[in-house]
Design a protein around this motif. Structure first.
Motif, PDB file in Angstrom:
ATOM      1  N   GLY A   1       4.373 -12.950  -0.015  1.00  0.00           N
ATOM      2  CA  GLY A   1       3.426 -12.639   1.044  1.00  0.00           C
ATOM      3  C   GLY A   1       2.370 -11.653   0.583  1.00  0.00           C
ATOM      4  N   ASP A   2       1.827 -10.927   1.554  1.00  0.00           N
ATOM      5  CA  ASP A   2       0.767  -9.955   1.302  1.00  0.00           C
ATOM      6  C   ASP A   2       1.404  -8.593   1.041  1.00  0.00           C
ATOM      7  OD1 ASP A   2      -1.471  -8.364   1.245  1.00  0.00           O
ATOM      8  OD2 ASP A   2      -1.998  -8.653   3.353  1.00  0.00           O
ATOM      9  N   ARG A   3       1.111  -7.980  -0.106  1.00  0.00           N
ATOM     10  CA  ARG A   3       1.691  -6.682  -0.440  1.00  0.00           C
ATOM     11  C   ARG A   3       1.342  -5.621   0.602  1.00  0.00           C
ATOM     12  NH1 ARG A   3       0.144  -5.461  -6.037  1.00  0.00           N
ATOM     13  NH2 ARG A   3       0.116  -7.737  -6.207  1.00  0.00           N
ATOM     14  N   ALA A   4       0.229  -5.796   1.299  1.00  0.00           N
ATOM     15  CA  ALA A   4      -0.171  -4.818   2.314  1.00  0.00           C
ATOM     16  C   ALA A   4       0.791  -4.802   3.497  1.00  0.00           C
ATOM     17  CB  ALA A   4      -1.587  -5.112   2.800  1.00  0.00           C
ATOM     18  N   LEU A   5       1.560  -5.856   3.688  1.00  0.00           N
ATOM     19  CA  LEU A   5       2.563  -5.864   4.751  1.00  0.00           C
ATOM     20  C   LEU A   5       3.569  -4.737   4.534  1.00  0.00           C
ATOM     21  CD1 LEU A   5       4.050  -7.119   7.175  1.00  0.00           C
ATOM     22  CD2 LEU A   5       5.128  -8.715   5.573  1.00  0.00           C
ATOM     23  N   ASP A   6       3.989  -4.526   3.293  1.00  0.00           N
ATOM     24  CA  ASP A   6       4.948  -3.467   2.987  1.00  0.00           C
ATOM     25  C   ASP A   6       4.334  -2.073   3.099  1.00  0.00           C
ATOM     26  OD1 ASP A   6       7.040  -5.204   2.538  1.00  0.00           O
ATOM     27  OD2 ASP A   6       6.842  -5.205   0.357  1.00  0.00           O
ATOM     28  N   LEU A   7       3.018  -1.994   3.178  1.00  0.00           N
ATOM     29  CA  LEU A   7       2.332  -0.706   3.283  1.00  0.00           C
ATOM     30  C   LEU A   7       1.954  -0.363   4.720  1.00  0.00           C
ATOM     31  CD1 LEU A   7      -0.062  -1.194   0.238  1.00  0.00           C
ATOM     32  CD2 LEU A   7       1.902   0.354   0.312  1.00  0.00           C
ATOM     33  N   SER A   8       2.115  -1.297   5.647  1.00  0.00           N
ATOM     34  CA  SER A   8       1.565  -1.106   6.994  1.00  0.00           C
ATOM     35  C   SER A   8       2.243   0.038   7.738  1.00  0.00           C
ATOM     36  CB  SER A   8       1.666  -2.407   7.795  1.00  0.00           C
ATOM     37  OG  SER A   8       3.006  -2.849   7.899  1.00  0.00           O
TER      38      SER A   8
ATOM     39  N   LEU B   1      -3.679  -2.171   7.925  1.00  0.00           N
ATOM     40  CA  LEU B   1      -3.981  -1.892   9.322  1.00  0.00           C
ATOM     41  C   LEU B   1      -3.875  -3.154  10.172  1.00  0.00           C
ATOM     42  CD1 LEU B   1      -4.842   0.046  11.528  1.00  0.00           C
ATOM     43  CD2 LEU B   1      -7.241  -0.319  10.843  1.00  0.00           C
ATOM     44  N   VAL B   2      -4.282  -4.284   9.620  1.00  0.00           N
ATOM     45  CA  VAL B   2      -4.126  -5.558  10.341  1.00  0.00           C
ATOM     46  C   VAL B   2      -2.654  -5.813  10.634  1.00  0.00           C
ATOM     47  CG1 VAL B   2      -4.433  -8.059  10.209  1.00  0.00           C
ATOM     48  CG2 VAL B   2      -6.240  -6.533   9.380  1.00  0.00           C
ATOM     49  N   TRP B   3      -1.800  -5.649   9.622  1.00  0.00           N
ATOM     50  CA  TRP B   3      -0.367  -5.879   9.815  1.00  0.00           C
ATOM     51  C   TRP B   3       0.222  -4.876  10.802  1.00  0.00           C
ATOM     52  CZ3 TRP B   3       1.398 -10.323   8.662  1.00  0.00           C
ATOM     53  CH2 TRP B   3       0.957 -11.024   7.543  1.00  0.00           C
ATOM     54  N   HIS B   4      -0.232  -3.636  10.731  1.00  0.00           N
ATOM     55  CA  HIS B   4       0.260  -2.625  11.673  1.00  0.00           C
ATOM     56  C   HIS B   4      -0.100  -3.002  13.106  1.00  0.00           C
ATOM     57  CE1 HIS B   4       1.397   1.301  13.216  1.00  0.00           C
ATOM     58  NE2 HIS B   4       0.196   1.443  13.740  1.00  0.00           N
ATOM     59  N   ARG B   5      -1.282  -3.468  13.304  1.00  0.00           N
ATOM     60  CA  ARG B   5      -1.708  -3.858  14.658  1.00  0.00           C
ATOM     61  C   ARG B   5      -0.933  -5.079  15.158  1.00  0.00           C
ATOM     62  NH1 ARG B   5      -7.980  -4.555  14.137  1.00  0.00           N
ATOM     63  NH2 ARG B   5      -7.918  -4.747  16.422  1.00  0.00           N
TER      64      ARG B   5
ATOM     65  N   VAL C   1      -5.489 -12.151  10.576  1.00  0.00           N
ATOM     66  CA  VAL C   1      -4.156 -12.439  10.047  1.00  0.00           C
ATOM     67  C   VAL C   1      -4.159 -13.751   9.281  1.00  0.00           C
ATOM     68  CG1 VAL C   1      -1.781 -13.000  10.691  1.00  0.00           C
ATOM     69  CG2 VAL C   1      -2.968 -11.108  11.828  1.00  0.00           C
ATOM     70  N   GLY C   2      -4.861 -14.735   9.788  1.00  0.00           N
ATOM     71  CA  GLY C   2      -4.898 -16.035   9.132  1.00  0.00           C
ATOM     72  C   GLY C   2      -5.578 -16.026   7.781  1.00  0.00           C
ATOM     73  N   GLU C   3      -6.353 -14.976   7.481  1.00  0.00           N
ATOM     74  CA  GLU C   3      -7.098 -14.897   6.226  1.00  0.00           C
ATOM     75  C   GLU C   3      -6.383 -14.099   5.140  1.00  0.00           C
ATOM     76  OE1 GLU C   3     -10.587 -12.976   7.568  1.00  0.00           O
ATOM     77  OE2 GLU C   3     -11.391 -14.718   8.649  1.00  0.00           O
ATOM     78  N   LEU C   4      -5.248 -13.484   5.449  1.00  0.00           N
ATOM     79  CA  LEU C   4      -4.602 -12.569   4.506  1.00  0.00           C
ATOM     80  C   LEU C   4      -3.914 -13.333   3.372  1.00  0.00           C
ATOM     81  CD1 LEU C   4      -3.107 -10.048   7.082  1.00  0.00           C
ATOM     82  CD2 LEU C   4      -5.213  -9.844   5.751  1.00  0.00           C
ATOM     83  N   PRO C   5      -3.822 -12.729   2.181  1.00  0.00           N
ATOM     84  CA  PRO C   5      -3.242 -13.417   1.020  1.00  0.00           C
ATOM     85  C   PRO C   5      -1.722 -13.521   1.101  1.00  0.00           C
ATOM     86  CG  PRO C   5      -3.802 -11.168   0.441  1.00  0.00           C
ATOM     87  CD  PRO C   5      -4.334 -11.376   1.825  1.00  0.00           C
ATOM     88  N   ALA C   6      -1.172 -14.348   0.238  1.00  0.00           N
ATOM     89  CA  ALA C   6       0.282 -14.490   0.110  1.00  0.00           C
ATOM     90  C   ALA C   6       0.564 -14.771  -1.365  1.00  0.00           C
ATOM     91  CB  ALA C   6       0.801 -15.614   1.000  1.00  0.00           C
ATOM     92  N   ASP C   7       0.687 -13.701  -2.158  1.00  0.00           N
ATOM     93  CA  ASP C   7       0.772 -13.865  -3.608  1.00  0.00           C
ATOM     94  C   ASP C   7       1.692 -12.850  -4.280  1.00  0.00           C
ATOM     95  OD1 ASP C   7      -0.701 -11.562  -3.226  1.00  0.00           O
ATOM     96  OD2 ASP C   7      -2.540 -12.316  -4.152  1.00  0.00           O
TER      97      ASP C   7
ATOM     98  N   SER D   1      -5.383   0.492  -2.758  1.00  0.00           N
ATOM     99  CA  SER D   1      -6.823   0.261  -2.746  1.00  0.00           C
ATOM    100  C   SER D   1      -7.351   0.267  -1.305  1.00  0.00           C
ATOM    101  CB  SER D   1      -7.151  -1.081  -3.394  1.00  0.00           C
ATOM    102  OG  SER D   1      -6.688  -2.151  -2.574  1.00  0.00           O
ATOM    103  N   GLU D   2      -8.675   0.367  -1.175  1.00  0.00           N
ATOM    104  CA  GLU D   2      -9.283   0.316   0.157  1.00  0.00           C
ATOM    105  C   GLU D   2      -9.025  -1.025   0.829  1.00  0.00           C
ATOM    106  OE1 GLU D   2     -10.825   2.864   1.903  1.00  0.00           O
ATOM    107  OE2 GLU D   2      -9.785   3.907   0.283  1.00  0.00           O
ATOM    108  N   GLN D   3      -9.036  -2.104   0.069  1.00  0.00           N
ATOM    109  CA  GLN D   3      -8.762  -3.425   0.641  1.00  0.00           C
ATOM    110  C   GLN D   3      -7.326  -3.501   1.163  1.00  0.00           C
ATOM    111  OE1 GLN D   3      -9.783  -5.435  -2.941  1.00  0.00           O
ATOM    112  NE2 GLN D   3     -11.801  -6.065  -2.199  1.00  0.00           N
ATOM    113  N   GLU D   4      -6.391  -2.892   0.426  1.00  0.00           N
ATOM    114  CA  GLU D   4      -4.999  -2.885   0.877  1.00  0.00           C
ATOM    115  C   GLU D   4      -4.834  -2.035   2.130  1.00  0.00           C
ATOM    116  OE1 GLU D   4      -3.066  -3.643  -3.554  1.00  0.00           O
ATOM    117  OE2 GLU D   4      -3.408  -1.610  -2.811  1.00  0.00           O
ATOM    118  N   ARG D   5      -5.588  -0.930   2.230  1.00  0.00           N
ATOM    119  CA  ARG D   5      -5.551  -0.143   3.462  1.00  0.00           C
ATOM    120  C   ARG D   5      -6.034  -0.963   4.648  1.00  0.00           C
ATOM    121  NH1 ARG D   5      -4.663   5.258   2.567  1.00  0.00           N
ATOM    122  NH2 ARG D   5      -5.161   6.050   0.479  1.00  0.00           N
ATOM    123  N   ASP D   6      -7.116  -1.710   4.459  1.00  0.00           N
ATOM    124  CA  ASP D   6      -7.652  -2.531   5.545  1.00  0.00           C
ATOM    125  C   ASP D   6      -6.642  -3.580   5.984  1.00  0.00           C
ATOM    126  OD1 ASP D   6     -10.066  -1.180   5.674  1.00  0.00           O
ATOM    127  OD2 ASP D   6     -11.071  -2.534   4.272  1.00  0.00           O
TER     128      ASP D   6
END
Length: 270
Positions: free
Chosen positions: A177-184, A213-217, A140-146, A205-210
């Motif tokens: 924040g991280d666009r993957a949050l909205d995809l979780s 999953l972090v945000w979902h967990r 979580v600490g490594e995720l982007p915010a852009d 993308s595969e990176q966004e899927r990964d």
């Protein structure tokens, strides 16, 4: 008429047309005020209806917006997914610098660091299997915010009418924040036809899927904190059950999103 009492605010229907919202806690007032400056700029850029609130009373704070038509979405379909995919694509293309200038919070990195530290101190000691819990917090600490994100996208914030999606509500958690949050929730908590349609329309993308999953967990960890902050043992208990269950999710969860059926999501409140 009261519509809902969420974690942050109380919403009331006025004269069958207007939604009034009041903060449940002092710190939420800032978030509601943010919506009154960001949403008039953001709404015209989006392909579905969203609330555009203004201030009715300053003390105590009351904000109002015209009700977005529709009710609980019920079963999520592939057609819904295509609309949400297009919606998120437009939202995530919004200009970050201008959004921040209009009041969108841009403190995700600092707030995430503080959140991770608190979760390590408060929640990890309550978890039986601590090694994967620490590993998740490291990620979580490594995720982007852009990116401009909704920040709390779930079934209770999607409205539909006549089987078609009509709008997306509640932007009080919007931030950079991280666009993957909205995809979780979409990728890991919804029926497969809906999730696949969103992913295809959006171009996940595969990176966004990964990262999703972090945000979902991480999701149930917030329920634990909410229970602790409000002295609600049932929320703590259910949150810890969710933490334990989702810590076991890994690669199999990612590969399953295109091959396994899942019961339709159900919505119980607006």
């Amino acid at each position: 008429m009261d519509l809902t009492q969420g974690w942050d605010s109380v919403a009331t229907l006025v004269d069958g047309r207007w939604i009034e919202r009041r903060p449940r806690r002092p710190e939420v007032a800032e978030l509601l005020m943010m919506e009154t400056t960001v949403m008039p700029w953001l709404a015209p850029q989006l392909p579905m209806r969203v609330p555009v609130p203004w201030v009715v009373d300053a003390d105590p704070l009351v904000v109002r917006h015209e009700a977005v038509p529709g009710g609980p979405v019920g079963e999520l379909t592939a057609a819904h997914g295509r609309r949400i995919g297009a919606f998120l694509r437009a939202l995530h293309r919004a200009d970050v610098a201008e959004a921040v200038e209009r009041g969108l919070p841009d403190r995700a990195a600092e707030e995430r660091e503080a959140l991770v530290e608190r979760l390590r101190d408060v929640v990890v000691p309550m978890v039986a299997d601590r090694a994967p819990a620490h590993a998740l917090l490291d990620r979580v600490g490594e995720l982007p915010a852009d990116t401009v994100v909704h920040g709390d996208l779930g079934p209770e914030h999607l409205l539909a009418e006549g089987g078609e999606l009509t709008g997306v509500i509640d932007f009080s958690d919007a931030h950079v924040g991280d666009r993957a949050l909205d995809l979780s929730w979409i990728l890991y908590g919804t029926p497969r036809p809906f999730a696949d349609a969103v992913a295809d329309e959006y171009g996940v993308s595969e990176q966004e899927r990964d990262r999703a999953l972090v945000w979902h967990r991480l999701g149930p960890w917030h329920e634990v904190l909410y229970g602790l902050d409000t002295d609600d043992p049932s929320s703590v208990e259910s949150g810890l059950e969710g933490v334990a269950a989702r810590l076991t999710l890994g690669q199999e969860a990612r590969t399953a999103i295109r091959r396994s059926p899942e019961p339709a999501a159900r919505v119980t409140s607006r």
